[in-house]
Design a protein around this motif. Structure first.
Motif, PDB file in Angstrom:
ATOM      1  N   LEU A 254      27.227  42.180  33.409  1.00  0.00           N
ATOM      2  CA  LEU A 254      28.663  42.329  33.167  1.00  0.00           C
ATOM      3  C   LEU A 254      28.932  43.602  32.376  1.00  0.00           C
ATOM      4  O   LEU A 254      29.918  44.316  32.630  1.00  0.00           O
ATOM      5  N   CYS A 255      28.066  43.899  31.418  1.00  0.00           N
ATOM      6  CA  CYS A 255      28.179  45.154  30.664  1.00  0.00           C
ATOM      7  C   CYS A 255      28.027  46.353  31.596  1.00  0.00           C
ATOM      8  O   CYS A 255      28.749  47.356  31.470  1.00  0.00           O
ATOM      9  N   ILE A 256      27.089  46.243  32.548  1.00  0.00           N
ATOM     10  CA  ILE A 256      26.864  47.343  33.487  1.00  0.00           C
ATOM     11  C   ILE A 256      28.082  47.555  34.383  1.00  0.00           C
ATOM     12  O   ILE A 256      28.431  48.690  34.721  1.00  0.00           O
ATOM     13  N   VAL A 257      28.756  46.463  34.779  1.00  0.00           N
ATOM     14  CA  VAL A 257      29.991  46.592  35.569  1.00  0.00           C
ATOM     15  C   VAL A 257      31.046  47.349  34.777  1.00  0.00           C
ATOM     16  O   VAL A 257      31.707  48.259  35.301  1.00  0.00           O
ATOM     17  N   VAL A 258      31.219  46.982  33.505  1.00  0.00           N
ATOM     18  CA  VAL A 258      32.195  47.676  32.650  1.00  0.00           C
ATOM     19  C   VAL A 258      31.812  49.148  32.508  1.00  0.00           C
ATOM     20  O   VAL A 258      32.675  50.036  32.553  1.00  0.00           O
ATOM     21  N   LEU A 259      30.509  49.425  32.348  1.00  0.00           N
ATOM     22  CA  LEU A 259      30.049  50.815  32.249  1.00  0.00           C
ATOM     23  C   LEU A 259      30.377  51.592  33.521  1.00  0.00           C
ATOM     24  O   LEU A 259      30.783  52.763  33.458  1.00  0.00           O
TER      25      LEU A 259
END
Length: 314
Positions: free
Chosen positions: A60-65
């Protein structure tokens, strides 16, 4: 525009690679970089949204990134291409401040997000038994919402501060896009307190997060070196150093442009302009590869999707 008194600025002139005799070639390179950035980040977002097994805190963090990288790259690179390929060097006053706000907002979010991702990996490696209770999808989503609120407040105040500048002699900005340092360079004041204020605010935001990231990765590397599995140890250390190299590239520009006082920098030089462009343009292109496509679970997800599609066509 020139003169000794304050002038009314309705637009700014961006001087982007003005000395270059190969603008078409450089424009082609930027086009390729943008297309790779677009494809890589969209692919990451699509994979994680499709595969439920990847819908976990780290991803999910990678999606936001990826959203941050796409927004930042689109905001900056498209204007650079307009300058290089069509000589469109003019940017309206309001559009300039919108670009300034978006760039600083995305950079602020990325600073916080990289710190959150480093903490996520730190907990996963150093305290795996508590990971599932400390780092949950709800925790990540709540953190992202909080980071957005902090980013809007912080950058909003900063942008209002910059928008209050008056200009005495020129509306020519020495970079390819609207940047805080460039605004400070042509603003109508000599008071060193402005430079001290901006550098202090930058240091307040940048230095602690950088320390958190480096500390987290050093702890991860230390834990990895204690494992008996030689291949796992080598892979973990290699991954950490790769992540730190991208973080270092990103933070280089942040230190150079927001912590070092504007009066101490070689403003408008090819060196400073190159640092700014490289650090803004390259990380969004490299992040999908570094954080995602080298990841074993992502590779397995791609295989699962391909197998599923083949099975559906039979």
């Amino acid at each position: 525009i020139s003169g000794n008194s304050n002038i009314s600025v309705s637009e700014f002139i961006l001087t982007c690679l003005k000395e270059s005799e190969q603008k078409d070639f450089i424009g082609a390179i930027f086009t390729l970089i943008y297309l790779v950035t677009l494809f890589g980040n969209l692919m990451v977002m699509l994979l994680i949204m499709i595969d439920q097994q990847l819908q976990r805190p780290m991803y999910l963090c990678i999606v936001v990134l990826s959203v941050i990288d796409l927004t930042c790259s689109t905001t900056i690179v498209l204007k650079i291409l307009a300058i290089l390929l069509f000589n469109n060097v003019v940017i309206p006053h309001n559009a300039c401040f919108v670009q300034l706000f978006i760039l600083q907002y995305m950079e602020t979010l990325e600073i916080f997000l990289l710190s959150l991702m480093a903490f996520d990996r730190f907990v996963a490696i150093n305290n795996p038994l508590r990971y599932s209770t400390v780092m949950t999808n709800k925790t990540i989503l709540a953190s992202v919402v909080a980071l957005n609120v902090l980013g809007i407040v912080f950058v909003g105040i900063f942008t209002v501060f910059v928008a209050s500048f008056s200009f005495c002699s020129t509306n020519i900005l020495p970079y390819c896009f609207c940047d805080l340092t460039a605004m400070l360079s042509i603003a109508c004041f000599e008071d060193a307190r402005y430079f001290i204020l901006t550098s202090s605010l930058g240091a307040f935001l940048i230095v602690p997060t950088f320390v958190i990231i480096v500390f987290s990765y050093m702890k991860i590397i230390t834990a990895a070196l204690k494992t008996p599995n030689r291949d796992g140890k080598r892979k973990a250390v290699s991954t950490c150093f790769t992540h730190l190299s991208i973080v270092g590239l990103f933070y280089t520009s942040l230190f150079f442009y927001y912590v070092i006082p504007a009066s101490a920098k070689p403003l408008g030089s090819t060196f400073s302009g190159t640092i700014m462009m490289v650090s803004v343009v390259l990380p969004p292109m490299l992040n999908p590869l570094i954080y995602t496509f080298r990841n074993k679970e992502i590779k397995q997800s791609i295989v699962r999707i391909i197998v599923r599609k083949k099975a559906a066509t039979l």
